[in-house]
Design a protein around this motif. Structure first.
Motif, PDB file in Angstrom:
ATOM      1  N   SER B   2       0.693  -1.245  -0.120  1.00 31.26           N
ATOM      2  CA  SER B   2       0.037   0.049   0.021  1.00 31.26           C
ATOM      3  C   SER B   2       0.882   1.267  -0.040  1.00 31.26           C
ATOM      4  N   ILE B   3       0.687   2.119  -0.996  1.00 29.85           N
ATOM      5  CA  ILE B   3       1.616   3.227  -1.063  1.00 29.85           C
ATOM      6  C   ILE B   3       1.066   4.290  -0.043  1.00 29.85           C
ATOM      7  N   LYS B  26      -2.143   7.021  -5.174  1.00 29.10           N
ATOM      8  CA  LYS B  26      -2.241   5.832  -5.698  1.00 29.10           C
ATOM      9  C   LYS B  26      -2.931   5.854  -7.294  1.00 29.10           C
ATOM     10  N   MET B  29      -0.532   6.849  -9.927  1.00 26.61           N
ATOM     11  CA  MET B  29       0.365   6.019 -10.245  1.00 26.61           C
ATOM     12  C   MET B  29      -0.127   4.761 -11.238  1.00 26.61           C
ATOM     13  N   TYR B  30      -1.517   4.340 -10.879  1.00 25.23           N
ATOM     14  CA  TYR B  30      -2.099   3.466 -11.805  1.00 25.23           C
ATOM     15  C   TYR B  30      -2.475   4.255 -13.239  1.00 25.23           C
ATOM     16  N   TYR B  67       2.362  11.822  -9.442  1.00 24.75           N
ATOM     17  CA  TYR B  67       2.258  11.077  -8.252  1.00 24.75           C
ATOM     18  C   TYR B  67       3.478  10.852  -7.453  1.00 24.75           C
TER      19      TYR B  67
END
Lengths: 146, 146, 146, 146
Positions: B2-3, B26, B29-30, B67
């Motif tokens: 988990s970031i 998050k 990033m995705y 991010y």
């Protein structure tokens, strides 16, 4: 959201979707983010964390290049994916060893992430090696680069 | 992995962890990963996808910078995070509009990702604005950059 | 090697090559590299450089996304280039202000680079604004994103 | 502006500045930018350039990670720099071979850039190997990663 499902929807990917490679992409993406965060957190610690900032910054850069390259499926560049996966294993091993020396929660989390990423990249590498051997041939790129 | 938890373990972050910002990190990033994959998949399609390759490549680059910057908590650079979040909303809106014009599964997935990322960045931006106003002051960086 | 000549060889670019934008691309590329180097050098200094590591790391990420997006000429995404150029000016101003507070040779060089990059991005932004107004129209992307 | 001079101003670098490595950093930075531009230009061409988009995109990502990692001088991570330089040679050789197959001015320029970058990375690799051997020892990181 799933990066693995995304890759499986690529027009050149069908029943031959490589699960091990998809998993390595996902974890290299996460490892790039976790290492970037750990480098930043290390710079805020009171103790001397300069070597850890270095290995985390380096590992983040390598993981990012790895996941971006390993994501692509247009045409063929499997030989380079294999080289990058091996390089990523190296970067993660170095970063894990350094982070494991520190008690900070972020370093412990980063060390664990690096270990998992290295393991997934190793499995993806084996899987790609099998794929190439099963093909009974190497592409002209692989010849050219040899 | 988990970031969000990783960021909450930063030495300068404690009970004041910003959930909306963690969520934006998050999803940016995705979104960087999904857009990078969509640009590659689009280049393998038979129809003319050049505008979509362009907007996906651009959006991937912007999301990645977003991010990485929005993850950091050492010292202070909230003003820049706010600017990057707004830029990311813009990149995602453009990419969503282009991907929504195509029927490919990867484009539909990418459009959805961009929509979610834009929404999360908007919420993080509001949350940061509230934070800055609650502080009743701006940092010397924010003064310097104004 | 010249990134400006490279862009001028793009199939959609001819006599309308935008010099100001080419110059901003080149300097944002350099600024990304200089800031990455300064963040690393700062982490090796004896004094507390954490704020400078932060602003250099952030500026490097923003400059990199800026030069990559501003390089592309396929299709159209000028509105996003304008947003990124403005964001890059902001990141460079913040980083210049922080680096200018320190006497290290690498910080002085980085401050100078950030100043030049901000100036070139401002000029490129003006130039793009003129282009868009001269066209007497905005693309459907610019409408969609408005 | 000079990235080589910047590196020479790092507090851990003095009379032992490695010229070959500085040159590889500079050219990997340029190669990342040129390949990013070539991938974009290829997507605007009328002929089928998908393999070239792939190899240019991959090479750009690898070059970027290479120059960022090879720039850093804080602490020690020479073993990883060597691995990345070798990986960068591989990426550049593949991309040069593909670009050399096309008559577009941007592909010819990109092929030349890749050739120069590969050559500089090879020399930097030899230079680093000599350095490590001259030290008569390997660091604990190099042991740990072996």
């Amino acid at each position: 959201m799933s990066i693995e499902k995304m890759i499986s929807e690529h027009p050149q990917v069908g029943s031959d979707y490589n699960e091990a490679l998809g998993r390595a992409v996902k974890h290299a993406m996460y490892c790039a983010a976790i290492c970037n965060s750990c480098a930043d957190a290390c710079s805020a610690e009171e103790m001397d964390m300069r070597q850890c900032i270095r290995t985390c910054s380096d590992c983040s850069d390598v993981c990012e290049a790895t996941y971006r390259v390993a994501t692509r499926r247009t045409g063929d560049n499997r030989q380079l994916i294999r080289t990058m996966l091996a390089t990523c294993v190296h970067a993660c091993e170095i970063c894990e060893a350094e982070c494991a020396r520190h008690d900070n929660a972020h370093c412990r989390r980063c060390a664990q992430m690096c270990q998992e990423c290295a393991e997934d990249c190793r499995r993806a590498l084996e899987s790609l090696n099998d794929e190439v051997h099963a093909d009974g041939q190497v592409s002209h790129f692989e010849h050219g680069a040899a």
